[in-house]
Each structure stands twice: as structure tokens, then as C-alpha cells.
Design an enzyme around this catalytic site. Structure first.
Site, mmCIF file in Angstrom:
data_model
loop_
_atom_site.group_PDB
_atom_site.id
_atom_site.type_symbol
_atom_site.label_atom_id
_atom_site.label_comp_id
_atom_site.label_asym_id
_atom_site.label_seq_id
_atom_site.Cartn_x
_atom_site.Cartn_y
_atom_site.Cartn_z
ATOM 1 N N GLU A 1 0.814 -1.217 0.000
ATOM 2 C CA GLU A 1 0.000 0.000 0.000
ATOM 3 C C GLU A 1 0.848 1.267 0.000
ATOM 4 O O GLU A 1 0.433 2.314 0.470
ATOM 5 C CB GLU A 1 -0.969 -0.017 1.184
ATOM 6 C CG GLU A 1 -2.004 -1.133 1.061
ATOM 7 C CD GLU A 1 -2.670 -1.539 2.351
ATOM 8 O OE1 GLU A 1 -3.696 -2.242 2.288
ATOM 9 O OE2 GLU A 1 -2.166 -1.166 3.430
ATOM 10 N N ASP B 1 -0.150 -5.844 9.068
ATOM 11 C CA ASP B 1 -1.156 -5.040 9.750
ATOM 12 C C ASP B 1 -1.089 -5.385 11.240
ATOM 13 O O ASP B 1 -0.987 -6.555 11.599
ATOM 14 C CB ASP B 1 -2.565 -5.391 9.261
ATOM 15 C CG ASP B 1 -2.869 -4.860 7.870
ATOM 16 O OD1 ASP B 1 -1.984 -4.210 7.290
ATOM 17 O OD2 ASP B 1 -3.975 -5.113 7.381
ATOM 18 N N HIS C 1 0.040 -0.229 10.595
ATOM 19 C CA HIS C 1 1.054 -1.147 10.086
ATOM 20 C C HIS C 1 2.256 -1.210 11.011
ATOM 21 O O HIS C 1 2.522 -0.288 11.786
ATOM 22 C CB HIS C 1 1.542 -0.718 8.700
ATOM 23 C CG HIS C 1 0.511 -0.834 7.625
ATOM 24 N ND1 HIS C 1 0.510 -0.026 6.499
ATOM 25 C CD2 HIS C 1 -0.556 -1.664 7.489
ATOM 26 C CE1 HIS C 1 -0.518 -0.359 5.723
ATOM 27 N NE2 HIS C 1 -1.176 -1.338 6.298
#
Length: 598
Positions: free
Chosen positions: A345, A369, A535
């Protein structure tokens, strides 16, 4: 499965460690009596560092010793000139005696520096250490002071263990900084789903890391796929290797939404092409020049990268999970090799933490995550099982939507225990074990409408790891947090019940931070509650002390850690900002000195 030879795949030579033997410059007796001892001290340190360090790419670390002992300004200048020619990126001054502080010190403001003052009674090396560190502080050039705890005899050429630890900690961090300088972070796409870390801050990379940010639109992947700007021979090799080695896992999508076999096969082809293209974008590929694509062959000299993916890409194209997983892993169809750093991401702040860990360990880094805190009570309520041992206070569920490196399985071993090895120590059997314990599951179409494949594995327990995260706060700047702890094992049926509540097709790590009696590390819940973003990146081993040293060199304060105080090693100047509360002193010191490259 062959092992590739260590090589530098980026532009620029690998940084070297410069050793500066400082000496009392008074001739007619004093200097002459110290020449051999001082130079031999430098040679001894150089041999120790060269024998115990490697660059993350596997190449040996080289040390450069000054041509002569440094007794004054002229020899300081001569040494500085030699270091510039030789590509020295880290400076270490050593001496057993008194020297003229400001005349013999290293004045380069961009190079991390340390001084080892020999603890012996025959000559006042410790006095010089204190004097030259004071000069460093006064001139705004923070340096690390190394002073052995025990007094040594003048003819003792050994390096005490406490000195060894500090030498290695300083050198690892310093080499990481020198390696980053002049390289690129490649932003492939833009901001993913409003995630702050993927709002790539150019000034952060330029001023704190000496790096540049290169940016491309994700349409570049479409162009290279459509125009076949990749090595077709390698593509066929990679696709065959994938089909021969990887197992497909479950398809959790409702029957009416499941992709056809033809679609899934096409997803594999595009996923492999994306991995080749992303790698070529990062470091270039001479094969492209042979194929008539000279500009594309050069790459972006990227030491790290990130891929936006969601949603502008994943709503109509296969996700980037395979690309991110395989590049971040320490092996692929070409053999065992250095992992690439690719952030999911396009979370550049997590990507830089992955880079920190990789440069100091040579091992693959795991992007996760920080999904859920499961208390012991919650686990017992849902599963009927009450965790014990390391998990007795609960665990953090680290999970990711597919791209975690396959090294994260823990199926490599050191001394018979689960591990994530430096890539040069990985064996073909380690590779086979990792592959055997990974399934590739069709992506959940509710998240990834364009299809794709996600890694599914469970990290083996009992591995020591360090999770870290860089956060950017307006008005404050970058701040680092880290947590040392252990991966834990849960019974299979317990894992299955907890995992299925999120997504059973994604890789899972059950993490128990090491707790303390007070503060945010009093229990895992407090760690989760204080974590600064969605994260985190984790590295094998307890490397928190190394990260703290690295952060101090970069002038980045650390606001959350569970590293024992006696392990913390920062520039001596930090003591002037307060010794009663090291965290507060760290903030004040970093603010005062500011980023290196500003």
C-alpha cells in the site's frame, strides 16, 4: 536451488569504515613510544569489524586505516582526503593515549563517528576520549564514546566484550546510514485508501536519510505489460517455477463470485509479470537494453519501494500480493538472493523500517497489519482455551492481505529453532520448507475485484522478533517506536477459530511483546493501544538497541521501546540533555541537532 553470489545491485560503491589512529603528536620521545601500539590498535579493530560484519547484500565490509597515526591537523586532513577517495561512510577514531582533541577529531558533519579511548593506566586514553567528545559536543558534531568497563594492561591487544558490542552496534547503524545515502525510494502509485504512511513525504527522505523519492504512476505497469517490456525468457522460467512449486489454497469466495480457472491462470501470468516489472523499475535490468528498451533498462536506483495497489489498481487488475511477497522474500526462480524492500500500500513509513532492519541484519523483513489485540479472556471466551506462557497476557494478531515475505513462515532454522536467516545463510532445504508451508489463495473479491493471489501461512512460534514503526507528526517530525517480543504458538484449532474471524487466506503471526512493570509495555493491550499506525514491520531477533542507535544518528527520537536501559547506545552529547529521563533527553537532543542533510 542455487545461491546467487553477493553483489551490489545499486549504483555507487559500498561504504567503508574508516579507522583513525589518533596519537600524541609530541616528537622526541612521546609520539615514538606510542606509534606501534596505536597503529596496532587500529589494525586490530579493522580486523575485528571486517570479520564480524557483512553488508546486507552479502559483500564483506571493508575497513580503511589512515596512512599514519594522526597527531595534528595536517594528518587529520590527509586522512580525510584518503577517506573521501576510498568511499568511507563511517568513521572510528581509536587511541590508547592523550591526543590533541580538536586537532585530531573528524570534522565531517555527514559521517557517523565514534571514538574508542583505551581504558589503561599507563597512558590517559580515557582523558582524550572525554576531551574530544567535549569538542564534538561543542562543535555540534555528535560522536559515540566507547570506553571499556575494565582496565587493561598496555600490551593487551584484546577487545573486551563490552567494547565489541558497542563497536558492532555503532558500525551496523553507521553502515546502514551510509548505504541509504544517495539511493531512492520508488513510489509506485500514490496514496492507498487514505493511509497516512503512503502520503510519501519527500522532505523526510531528503533531509533525514539523504535519499531521493522517485515516483511513477501505476499505469507504467499496464504499459510494460501491454508492450512486453520485460524479459520474456525470464518470464517463462518464473511462471514455470511458480506452477511447479507453489500450492494453491482455498477459494473462500461465494461460488457465484469465484473466478474461472482461465481467469486464475491469467492472474498468475500478470502477477509474475508485475514482479519482474517492479524489480526492473527498482534496480534496472540490462536484458531490457538488449531487447531495445534502453531507458527502461536503467531503473531508478531504488533501495526500497512501495506499491499503492488499492484501489485504483485492484478494482480491475490482479493485486500486488505476489509481487510484494516474492520480491520481499530471500529467494525466487533465480535462486537464493538478497531480499528487496517493497512496502504494501506504498506505506513508505513502514517501508523505511523494513529497510532499517534489512540493512542491519541481511534478512527479509515482514510487513504486517497490527490488526487485533486478543486478551487471554477473549481467547478463552471464543475458543475455550486459555493461553499460557508467553501468551498468558494476550497476543497481537499481525496479519497482512497477502504480501508478507515467505521467510516469515519461520521454516528456516538456526540451531534447530525457527528463524529468519540472513539470506547468505539460507539453504535449499530452508527454501523447500518455506514453500511447503505456504499456500497461495485466490484473493477475496470483496477486497480485490481484479483478482490475484495472497500468501497464506502461520509463523512458527518461539522466534524472537522486533516490530518497529516510523510515524510522522506535524510540528514534531519523524518519531520511531519499537517493540521486542516473541512469536507464539497457539493450538491449531484455536488459531483456526481466531484467524477465520478476519480472513483465513492471509498470513498470520501471533506476537507477544516483552512486557515490563510500568509504562506502555506493562501488557500487550497497552502496546497495541499506543501503536502509532495500522502497520508495523518486524525483523528477526531483538535488534531494538541497534534501531535506537540508528535513530539517534538520524536525529529521530524513539518514543516507545522496551529495550533495557543498559543496552541503549547514543552519542555522548545526549547526556547533556538529561540523564534521569532518557526518552525526554532523546527528544531534546534530536530537536537541537536536527536532520543530518537539512
Amino acid at each position: 536451488m542455487k545461491k546467487t553470489q553477493p553483489k551490489n545491485r545499486l549504483i555507487g560503491d559500498m561504504p567503508k569504515i574508516g579507522i583513525r589512529p589518533a596519537i600524541d603528536g609530541r616528537l622526541q620521545g612521546v609520539r615514538e613510544s606510542l606509534e606501534d601500539q596505536t597503529m596496532n590498535m587500529a589494525k586490530n579493530v579493522a580486523a575485528f569489524l571486517s570479520e564480524n560484519l557483512r553488508h546486507a547484500n552479502g559483500l564483506p565490509v571493508e575497513c580503511v586505516i589512515a596512512d599514519s597515526c594522526i597527531g595534528g591537523v595536517a594528518e587529520s586532513a590527509q586522512t580525510a582526503a584518503k577517506f573521501a577517495r576510498e568511499g568511507v561512510g563511517v568513521s572510528l577514531t581509536v587511541t590508547p593515549a592523550w591526543c590533541y582533541g580538536s586537532e585530531t577529531m573528524d570534522m565531517d558533519p555527514l559521517i557517523p563517528k565514534a571514538v574508542w579511548g583505551f581504558n589503561g593506566t599507563e597512558r590517559p586514553g580515557a582523558v582524550y576520549l572525554a576531551a574530544v567528545l567535549a569538542a564534538h559536543s561543542q562543535k555540534g558534531l555528535p560522536a559515540f564514546g566507547i570506553y571499556g568497563k575494565e582496565v587493561q594492561d598496555s600490551d593487551d591487544t584484546s577487545i573486551p566484550e563490552d567494547v565489541q558490542e558497542k563497536l558492532l552496534r555503532f558500525a551496523r547503524a553507521g553502515l546502514a546510514i551510509a548505504t541509504m545515502r544517495g539511493k531512492s525510494y520508488l513510489s509506485m502509485g500514490g496514496v492507498s485508501m487514505g493511509i497516512g504512511g503512503s502520503i510519501v513525504n519527500y522532505e523526510l527522505f531528503e533531509e533525514y536519510f539523504g535519499m531521493r523519492v522517485e515516483a511513477i504512476d501505476m499505469s507504467e505497469f499496464i504499459r510494460r505489460i501491454n508492450e512486453e517490456i520485460y524479459d520474456p525468457v525470464e518470464f517463462e522460467k518464473a511462471l514455470k517455477w511458480v506452477k511447479d512449486n507453489f500450492k494453491e489454497g482455498q477459494d473462500v469466495n461465494p461460488a457465484e463470485l469465484q473466478r474461472s480457472r482461465e481467469d486464475k491462470d491469467k492472474d498468475w501470468e500478470i502477477s509474475v509479470k508485475m514482479a519482474l516489472i517492479a524489480r526492473d523499475l527498482m534496480v534496472g535490468n540490462p536484458r531490457l537494453d538488449e531487447l531495445g528498451f534502453g531507458e527502461e533498462a536503467m531503473g531508478r536506483n531504488a533501495i526500497a519501494a512501495g506499491f499503492q495497489g488499492q484501489r485504483q489498481w485492484t478494482d480491475f487488475m490482479p493485486n500486488g500480493d505476489f509481487m510484494e511477497a516474492m520480491l520481499s522474500t530471500s529467494f525466487d526462480w533465480n535462486g537464493i538472493r538478497q531480499a528487496y524492500i517493497v512496502a504494501t500500500e506504498n506505506d513508505a513509513l513502514n517501508g523505511i523500517c523494513m529497510l532499517f532492519g534489512h540493512l542491519m541484519t541481511g534478512s527479509a523483513q515482514i510487513f504486517s497489519d497490527v490488526r487485533t489485540y486478543w486478551s487471554a479472556d477473549s481467547i478463552e471466551r471464543v475458543t475455550g482455551y486459555r493461553p499460557e506462557s508467553l501468551a498468558k497476557d494476550g497476543v497481537l494478531h499481525l496479519i497482512n492481505s497477502g504480501p508478507s515475505a515467505l521467510d516469515g513462515t519461520g521454516e528456516q532454522e538456526i540451531d534447530g529453532k525457527p528463524a529468519i536467516k540472513p539470506w547468505w545463510d539460507i539453504t535449499p532445504q530452508d527454501v523447500e520448507n518455506c514453500i511447503e508451508n505456504v499456500e497461495w489463495c485466490t484473493s477475496a473479491v470483496e477486497y480485490f475485484r481484479g483478482g490475484g493471489w495472497s500468501t497464506d501461512f502461520l509463523s512458527r512460534g518461539e522466534m524472537p522478533i522486533t516490530m518497529s514503526r516510523l510515524n510522522l507528526v506535524k510540528g514534531l517530525g519523524p518519531v520511531l517506536q519499537l517493540a521486542e517480543g516473541y512469536i507464539v504458538n497457539l493450538p491449531e484449532e484455536v488459531h483456526d477459530k481466531l484467524d477465520s474471524r478476519t480472513n483465513p487466506t492471509w498470513p498470520t503471526t501471533w506476537f507477544a511483546p516483552r512486557t515490563t512493570e510500568t509504562g506502555v509495555f506493562r501488557d500487550p493491550y497497552s502496546v497495541m493501544n499506543a501503536w502509532g499506525a495500522n502497520h508495523g514491520a518486524f525483523s528477526y531477533g531483538h535488534i531494538g538497541a541497534d534501531l535506537i542507535t540508528l535513530a539517534s544518528m538520524l536525529r529521530i527520537p524513539v518514543y516507545m521501546h522496551n529495550v533495557p536501559e543498559e543496552k541503549i547506545f547514543r552519542p555522548s552529547t545526549w547526556n547533556a540533555f538529561g540523564t534521569a529521563n532518557l526518552e525526554s533527553a532523546d527528544f531534546r537532543a534530536c530537536e537541537t541537532f536536527g536532520p543530518i542533510y537539512k
